[in-house]
Write a protein that holds these residues in place. Sequence first.
Motif, PDB file in Angstrom:
ATOM      1  N   ASN A  20       0.830  -1.214   0.000  1.00  0.00           N
ATOM      2  CA  ASN A  20       0.000   0.000   0.000  1.00  0.00           C
ATOM      3  C   ASN A  20       0.868   1.269   0.000  1.00  0.00           C
ATOM      4  OD1 ASN A  20      -2.648   0.890  -0.254  1.00  0.00           O
ATOM      5  ND2 ASN A  20      -2.804   1.378   1.910  1.00  0.00           N
ATOM      6  N   ILE A  21       1.989   1.219  -0.746  1.00  0.00           N
ATOM      7  CA  ILE A  21       2.910   2.355  -0.857  1.00  0.00           C
ATOM      8  C   ILE A  21       2.909   2.848  -2.294  1.00  0.00           C
ATOM      9  CG2 ILE A  21       5.356   3.025  -0.770  1.00  0.00           C
ATOM     10  CD1 ILE A  21       5.709   1.035   1.506  1.00  0.00           C
ATOM     11  N   ILE A  22       2.861   4.163  -2.455  1.00  0.00           N
ATOM     12  CA  ILE A  22       2.965   4.777  -3.768  1.00  0.00           C
ATOM     13  C   ILE A  22       4.148   5.739  -3.742  1.00  0.00           C
ATOM     14  CG2 ILE A  22       1.329   6.621  -3.292  1.00  0.00           C
ATOM     15  CD1 ILE A  22       0.267   5.984  -6.213  1.00  0.00           C
ATOM     16  N   VAL A  23       4.850   5.865  -4.869  1.00  0.00           N
ATOM     17  CA  VAL A  23       6.116   6.600  -4.912  1.00  0.00           C
ATOM     18  C   VAL A  23       5.978   7.815  -5.833  1.00  0.00           C
ATOM     19  CG1 VAL A  23       8.578   6.426  -5.426  1.00  0.00           C
ATOM     20  CG2 VAL A  23       7.351   4.440  -4.545  1.00  0.00           C
ATOM     21  N   PHE A  24       6.424   8.973  -5.322  1.00  0.00           N
ATOM     22  CA  PHE A  24       6.390  10.218  -6.079  1.00  0.00           C
ATOM     23  C   PHE A  24       7.765  10.854  -6.112  1.00  0.00           C
ATOM     24  CE2 PHE A  24       2.056   9.876  -4.472  1.00  0.00           C
ATOM     25  CZ  PHE A  24       1.308  10.186  -5.598  1.00  0.00           C
ATOM     26  N   GLU A  25       8.057  11.522  -7.216  1.00  0.00           N
ATOM     27  CA  GLU A  25       9.222  12.406  -7.261  1.00  0.00           C
ATOM     28  C   GLU A  25       8.722  13.782  -6.841  1.00  0.00           C
ATOM     29  OE1 GLU A  25      11.857  13.995 -10.820  1.00  0.00           O
ATOM     30  OE2 GLU A  25      12.014  11.814 -10.564  1.00  0.00           O
ATOM     31  N   THR A  26       9.429  14.414  -5.911  1.00  0.00           N
ATOM     32  CA  THR A  26       8.968  15.684  -5.353  1.00  0.00           C
ATOM     33  C   THR A  26      10.038  16.756  -5.522  1.00  0.00           C
ATOM     34  OG1 THR A  26       9.832  15.202  -3.154  1.00  0.00           O
ATOM     35  CG2 THR A  26       7.597  14.477  -3.615  1.00  0.00           C
ATOM     36  N   SER A  27       9.661  17.981  -5.207  1.00  0.00           N
ATOM     37  CA  SER A  27      10.651  19.051  -5.244  1.00  0.00           C
ATOM     38  C   SER A  27      11.665  18.829  -4.135  1.00  0.00           C
ATOM     39  CB  SER A  27       9.973  20.413  -5.093  1.00  0.00           C
ATOM     40  OG  SER A  27       9.364  20.522  -3.846  1.00  0.00           O
ATOM     41  N   ILE A  35       4.526  17.325   1.888  1.00  0.00           N
ATOM     42  CA  ILE A  35       4.163  16.239   0.975  1.00  0.00           C
ATOM     43  C   ILE A  35       2.876  15.576   1.454  1.00  0.00           C
ATOM     44  CG2 ILE A  35       4.884  13.992   0.086  1.00  0.00           C
ATOM     45  CD1 ILE A  35       7.810  15.030   0.425  1.00  0.00           C
ATOM     46  N   LYS A  36       2.791  15.295   2.755  1.00  0.00           N
ATOM     47  CA  LYS A  36       1.602  14.660   3.333  1.00  0.00           C
ATOM     48  C   LYS A  36       0.363  15.508   3.095  1.00  0.00           C
ATOM     49  CE  LYS A  36      -0.405  13.142   7.670  1.00  0.00           C
ATOM     50  NZ  LYS A  36      -0.256  12.997   9.104  1.00  0.00           N
ATOM     51  N   ASN A  37       0.452  16.803   3.377  1.00  0.00           N
ATOM     52  CA  ASN A  37      -0.703  17.683   3.200  1.00  0.00           C
ATOM     53  C   ASN A  37      -1.167  17.720   1.750  1.00  0.00           C
ATOM     54  OD1 ASN A  37      -0.680  18.320   5.910  1.00  0.00           O
ATOM     55  ND2 ASN A  37       0.509  20.190   5.637  1.00  0.00           N
ATOM     56  N   ASN A  51       8.492   8.168   3.822  1.00  0.00           N
ATOM     57  CA  ASN A  51       9.951   8.070   3.843  1.00  0.00           C
ATOM     58  C   ASN A  51      10.459   8.811   2.617  1.00  0.00           C
ATOM     59  OD1 ASN A  51      10.137   6.431   6.126  1.00  0.00           O
ATOM     60  ND2 ASN A  51       9.694   4.603   4.891  1.00  0.00           N
ATOM     61  N   THR A  52      11.510   9.601   2.776  1.00  0.00           N
ATOM     62  CA  THR A  52      12.069  10.331   1.646  1.00  0.00           C
ATOM     63  C   THR A  52      13.485   9.857   1.382  1.00  0.00           C
ATOM     64  OG1 THR A  52      12.796  12.125   3.086  1.00  0.00           O
ATOM     65  CG2 THR A  52      10.658  12.382   1.999  1.00  0.00           C
ATOM     66  N   LYS A  58      17.585  14.726  -6.826  1.00  0.00           N
ATOM     67  CA  LYS A  58      16.145  14.503  -6.849  1.00  0.00           C
ATOM     68  C   LYS A  58      15.713  13.976  -5.494  1.00  0.00           C
ATOM     69  CE  LYS A  58      15.932  13.431 -11.723  1.00  0.00           C
ATOM     70  NZ  LYS A  58      15.635  12.419 -12.730  1.00  0.00           N
ATOM     71  N   LYS A  59      14.468  14.239  -5.147  1.00  0.00           N
ATOM     72  CA  LYS A  59      13.915  13.728  -3.894  1.00  0.00           C
ATOM     73  C   LYS A  59      12.749  12.808  -4.231  1.00  0.00           C
ATOM     74  CE  LYS A  59      12.919  15.392   0.660  1.00  0.00           C
ATOM     75  NZ  LYS A  59      12.780  16.592   1.473  1.00  0.00           N
ATOM     76  N   THR A  60      12.786  11.626  -3.671  1.00  0.00           N
ATOM     77  CA  THR A  60      11.736  10.635  -3.891  1.00  0.00           C
ATOM     78  C   THR A  60      11.017  10.403  -2.573  1.00  0.00           C
ATOM     79  OG1 THR A  60      13.130   9.596  -5.558  1.00  0.00           O
ATOM     80  CG2 THR A  60      11.271   8.315  -4.735  1.00  0.00           C
ATOM     81  N   ALA A  61       9.691  10.391  -2.621  1.00  0.00           N
ATOM     82  CA  ALA A  61       8.879  10.170  -1.426  1.00  0.00           C
ATOM     83  C   ALA A  61       8.144   8.842  -1.562  1.00  0.00           C
ATOM     84  CB  ALA A  61       7.884  11.303  -1.248  1.00  0.00           C
ATOM     85  N   TYR A  62       8.342   7.979  -0.564  1.00  0.00           N
ATOM     86  CA  TYR A  62       7.622   6.709  -0.480  1.00  0.00           C
ATOM     87  C   TYR A  62       6.477   6.928   0.507  1.00  0.00           C
ATOM     88  CZ  TYR A  62      11.724   4.753  -2.740  1.00  0.00           C
ATOM     89  OH  TYR A  62      12.731   4.483  -3.626  1.00  0.00           O
TER      90      TYR A  62
END
Length: 81
Positions: A20-27, A35-37, A51-52, A58-62
């Motif tokens: 149930n984890i989705i991964v995004f590339e973030t600023s 990120i949560k908000n 988790n970042t 680059k920053k990846t957020a799990y």
Amino acid sequence: MILQKAKSTEKIVRMIEAENIIVFETSRSSKKQDIKNEIEKVFNVKVEAINTHNRKNKKTAYVKLKPEFPAIDVATKLGMM
């Protein structure tokens, strides 16, 4: 906008289905709370944990969603599945 794009590989698809984890590339300057908000506001879900990971400028957020909000639904909205 904090979220830049959703990442999709075979490993990430397994994480969506099994954990149930989705991964995004973030600023790069974004914080976990920001990120949560944004994820909760944009996708109308609740986040359990984030988790970042910083790599190659680059920053990846799990993002682990709460059990009552399946990550596969968010992935379907994004066209990943």
